[in-house]
Motif scaffolding. Structure first.
Motif, PDB file in Angstrom:
ATOM      1  N   ASP A  60      15.688  22.426  -0.578  1.00  0.00           N
ATOM      2  CA  ASP A  60      15.697  20.973  -0.398  1.00  0.00           C
ATOM      3  C   ASP A  60      14.514  20.517   0.448  1.00  0.00           C
ATOM      4  O   ASP A  60      13.903  19.491   0.185  1.00  0.00           O
ATOM      5  CB  ASP A  60      17.000  20.524   0.256  1.00  0.00           C
ATOM      6  N   GLU A  61      14.183  21.310   1.472  1.00  0.00           N
ATOM      7  CA  GLU A  61      13.056  20.969   2.345  1.00  0.00           C
ATOM      8  C   GLU A  61      11.740  21.021   1.573  1.00  0.00           C
ATOM      9  O   GLU A  61      10.884  20.151   1.740  1.00  0.00           O
ATOM     10  CB  GLU A  61      13.016  21.940   3.524  1.00  0.00           C
ATOM     11  N   ASP A  62      11.581  22.019   0.710  1.00  0.00           N
ATOM     12  CA  ASP A  62      10.364  22.131  -0.093  1.00  0.00           C
ATOM     13  C   ASP A  62      10.244  20.948  -1.051  1.00  0.00           C
ATOM     14  O   ASP A  62       9.161  20.404  -1.244  1.00  0.00           O
ATOM     15  CB  ASP A  62      10.356  23.444  -0.882  1.00  0.00           C
ATOM     16  N   ALA A  64      11.522  17.947  -0.616  1.00  0.00           N
ATOM     17  CA  ALA A  64      11.240  16.754   0.177  1.00  0.00           C
ATOM     18  C   ALA A  64       9.766  16.708   0.556  1.00  0.00           C
ATOM     19  O   ALA A  64       9.148  15.633   0.536  1.00  0.00           O
ATOM     20  CB  ALA A  64      12.113  16.741   1.432  1.00  0.00           C
ATOM     21  N   LYS A  65       9.182  17.847   0.896  1.00  0.00           N
ATOM     22  CA  LYS A  65       7.759  17.882   1.233  1.00  0.00           C
ATOM     23  C   LYS A  65       6.907  17.533   0.016  1.00  0.00           C
ATOM     24  O   LYS A  65       5.887  16.867   0.138  1.00  0.00           O
ATOM     25  CB  LYS A  65       7.370  19.260   1.774  1.00  0.00           C
ATOM     26  N   ALA A  66       7.320  17.991  -1.173  1.00  0.00           N
ATOM     27  CA  ALA A  66       6.566  17.694  -2.389  1.00  0.00           C
ATOM     28  C   ALA A  66       6.593  16.197  -2.676  1.00  0.00           C
ATOM     29  O   ALA A  66       5.572  15.601  -3.047  1.00  0.00           O
ATOM     30  CB  ALA A  66       7.143  18.465  -3.574  1.00  0.00           C
ATOM     31  N   VAL A  67       7.734  15.555  -2.491  1.00  0.00           N
ATOM     32  CA  VAL A  67       7.839  14.105  -2.704  1.00  0.00           C
ATOM     33  C   VAL A  67       6.999  13.372  -1.668  1.00  0.00           C
ATOM     34  O   VAL A  67       6.305  12.403  -1.986  1.00  0.00           O
ATOM     35  CB  VAL A  67       9.325  13.663  -2.630  1.00  0.00           C
ATOM     36  N   GLU A  68       7.030  13.845  -0.436  1.00  0.00           N
ATOM     37  CA  GLU A  68       6.249  13.224   0.636  1.00  0.00           C
ATOM     38  C   GLU A  68       4.760  13.326   0.350  1.00  0.00           C
ATOM     39  O   GLU A  68       4.009  12.373   0.544  1.00  0.00           O
ATOM     40  CB  GLU A  68       6.591  13.915   1.959  1.00  0.00           C
ATOM     41  N   ARG A  69       4.320  14.470  -0.132  1.00  0.00           N
ATOM     42  CA  ARG A  69       2.897  14.649  -0.454  1.00  0.00           C
ATOM     43  C   ARG A  69       2.484  13.729  -1.598  1.00  0.00           C
ATOM     44  O   ARG A  69       1.411  13.152  -1.579  1.00  0.00           O
ATOM     45  CB  ARG A  69       2.615  16.099  -0.831  1.00  0.00           C
ATOM     46  N   SER A  70       3.338  13.607  -2.610  1.00  0.00           N
ATOM     47  CA  SER A  70       2.974  12.750  -3.736  1.00  0.00           C
ATOM     48  C   SER A  70       2.957  11.287  -3.320  1.00  0.00           C
ATOM     49  O   SER A  70       2.203  10.489  -3.871  1.00  0.00           O
ATOM     50  CB  SER A  70       3.937  12.970  -4.907  1.00  0.00           C
ATOM     51  N   ALA A  71       3.759  10.899  -2.343  1.00  0.00           N
ATOM     52  CA  ALA A  71       3.762   9.527  -1.855  1.00  0.00           C
ATOM     53  C   ALA A  71       2.491   9.240  -1.054  1.00  0.00           C
ATOM     54  O   ALA A  71       2.023   8.099  -1.006  1.00  0.00           O
ATOM     55  CB  ALA A  71       4.990   9.265  -1.003  1.00  0.00           C
ATOM     56  N   GLU A  72       1.924  10.248  -0.425  1.00  0.00           N
ATOM     57  CA  GLU A  72       0.724  10.061   0.370  1.00  0.00           C
ATOM     58  C   GLU A  72      -0.540  10.008  -0.480  1.00  0.00           C
ATOM     59  O   GLU A  72      -1.565   9.500  -0.038  1.00  0.00           O
ATOM     60  CB  GLU A  72       0.594  11.202   1.383  1.00  0.00           C
ATOM     61  N   ASP A  73      -0.514  10.536  -1.693  1.00  0.00           N
ATOM     62  CA  ASP A  73      -1.685  10.545  -2.553  1.00  0.00           C
ATOM     63  C   ASP A  73      -2.041   9.112  -2.963  1.00  0.00           C
ATOM     64  O   ASP A  73      -1.165   8.328  -3.333  1.00  0.00           O
ATOM     65  CB  ASP A  73      -1.432  11.380  -3.817  1.00  0.00           C
ATOM     66  N   PRO A  74      -3.310   8.753  -2.892  1.00  0.00           N
ATOM     67  CA  PRO A  74      -3.695   7.393  -3.291  1.00  0.00           C
ATOM     68  C   PRO A  74      -3.571   7.217  -4.802  1.00  0.00           C
ATOM     69  O   PRO A  74      -3.746   8.157  -5.573  1.00  0.00           O
ATOM     70  CB  PRO A  74      -5.159   7.291  -2.854  1.00  0.00           C
ATOM     71  N   ILE A  75      -3.252   5.993  -5.177  1.00  0.00           N
ATOM     72  CA  ILE A  75      -3.120   5.673  -6.596  1.00  0.00           C
ATOM     73  C   ILE A  75      -4.370   4.912  -7.015  1.00  0.00           C
ATOM     74  O   ILE A  75      -4.752   3.915  -6.390  1.00  0.00           O
ATOM     75  CB  ILE A  75      -1.871   4.815  -6.854  1.00  0.00           C
ATOM     76  N   ASP A  76      -4.983   5.379  -8.069  1.00  0.00           N
ATOM     77  CA  ASP A  76      -6.199   4.728  -8.584  1.00  0.00           C
ATOM     78  C   ASP A  76      -5.783   3.583  -9.503  1.00  0.00           C
ATOM     79  O   ASP A  76      -5.225   3.797 -10.567  1.00  0.00           O
ATOM     80  CB  ASP A  76      -7.052   5.742  -9.351  1.00  0.00           C
ATOM     81  N   VAL A  77      -6.062   2.336  -9.068  1.00  0.00           N
ATOM     82  CA  VAL A  77      -5.685   1.149  -9.860  1.00  0.00           C
ATOM     83  C   VAL A  77      -6.904   0.453 -10.448  1.00  0.00           C
ATOM     84  O   VAL A  77      -6.778  -0.639 -10.971  1.00  0.00           O
ATOM     85  CB  VAL A  77      -4.863   0.164  -9.002  1.00  0.00           C
ATOM     86  N   THR A  78      -8.055   1.094 -10.327  1.00  0.00           N
ATOM     87  CA  THR A  78      -9.271   0.473 -10.873  1.00  0.00           C
ATOM     88  C   THR A  78      -9.200   0.485 -12.389  1.00  0.00           C
ATOM     89  O   THR A  78      -8.903   1.500 -12.983  1.00  0.00           O
ATOM     90  CB  THR A  78     -10.510   1.259 -10.442  1.00  0.00           C
ATOM     91  N   PRO A  79      -9.506  -0.678 -13.026  1.00  0.00           N
ATOM     92  CA  PRO A  79      -9.470  -0.689 -14.490  1.00  0.00           C
ATOM     93  C   PRO A  79     -10.604   0.151 -15.062  1.00  0.00           C
ATOM     94  O   PRO A  79     -11.684   0.256 -14.505  1.00  0.00           O
ATOM     95  CB  PRO A  79      -9.658  -2.162 -14.845  1.00  0.00           C
ATOM     96  N   LYS A  80     -10.312   0.810 -16.146  1.00  0.00           N
ATOM     97  CA  LYS A  80     -11.306   1.656 -16.800  1.00  0.00           C
ATOM     98  C   LYS A  80     -12.296   0.783 -17.530  1.00  0.00           C
ATOM     99  O   LYS A  80     -11.939  -0.251 -18.117  1.00  0.00           O
ATOM    100  CB  LYS A  80     -10.611   2.583 -17.786  1.00  0.00           C
ATOM    101  N   LYS A  81     -13.569   1.163 -17.518  1.00  0.00           N
ATOM    102  CA  LYS A  81     -14.618   0.393 -18.213  1.00  0.00           C
ATOM    103  C   LYS A  81     -14.543   0.720 -19.691  1.00  0.00           C
ATOM    104  O   LYS A  81     -14.366   1.864 -20.091  1.00  0.00           O
ATOM    105  CB  LYS A  81     -15.987   0.755 -17.673  1.00  0.00           C
ATOM    106  N   GLU A  82     -14.727  -0.345 -20.494  1.00  0.00           N
ATOM    107  CA  GLU A  82     -14.745  -0.151 -21.935  1.00  0.00           C
ATOM    108  C   GLU A  82     -16.141   0.153 -22.390  1.00  0.00           C
ATOM    109  O   GLU A  82     -17.128  -0.362 -21.861  1.00  0.00           O
ATOM    110  CB  GLU A  82     -14.256  -1.412 -22.634  1.00  0.00           C
ATOM    111  N   ASN A  83     -16.281   1.037 -23.339  1.00  0.00           N
ATOM    112  CA  ASN A  83     -17.601   1.379 -23.866  1.00  0.00           C
ATOM    113  C   ASN A  83     -18.056   0.265 -24.797  1.00  0.00           C
ATOM    114  O   ASN A  83     -17.390  -0.111 -25.728  1.00  0.00           O
ATOM    115  CB  ASN A  83     -17.567   2.701 -24.643  1.00  0.00           C
ATOM    116  N   VAL A  84     -19.206  -0.305 -24.531  1.00  0.00           N
ATOM    117  CA  VAL A  84     -19.718  -1.416 -25.346  1.00  0.00           C
ATOM    118  C   VAL A  84     -20.913  -0.978 -26.138  1.00  0.00           C
ATOM    119  O   VAL A  84     -21.714  -0.214 -25.923  1.00  0.00           O
ATOM    120  CB  VAL A  84     -20.089  -2.625 -24.460  1.00  0.00           C
TER     121      VAL A  84
END
Length: 84
Positions: A60-62, A64-84
């Motif tokens: 259970d401790e392992d 919980a640590k995995a969930v905590e680590r994933s919560a600390e990871d930054p989320i990339d919300v930048t929109p992807k550029k379209e190829n023109v």
């Protein structure tokens, strides 16, 4: 000075053969530890429950640590550029 008598060949061959007393002691210990409704068997059962609980707690401790680590990871919300 007298020397100690050397053991005969027949004495050396039977060194590792258990006698009835040794067998009785082993059987008695096995019955005390694993058999019946004795106090020792209940202690062994409690010991096994404690080990299982410890393993479950570590798991259970392992998690919980995995969930905590994933919560600390930054989320990339930048929109992807379209190829023109």
């Amino acid at each position: 000075m007298k020397r100690a008598a050397r053991p005969r060949a027949s004495d050396r061959e039977n060194v590792m053969v258990p006698g009835w007393v040794q067998i009785a002691v082993v059987v008695l210990l096995a019955v005390l530890l694993f058999g019946g409704r004795g106090k020792i068997s209940s202690i062994m059962g409690d010991f096994a429950k404690g080990i299982k609980s410890f393993k479950r707690g570590m798991k259970d401790e392992d998690e919980a640590k995995a969930v905590e680590r994933s919560a600390e990871d930054p989320i990339d919300v930048t929109p992807k550029k379209e190829n023109v």
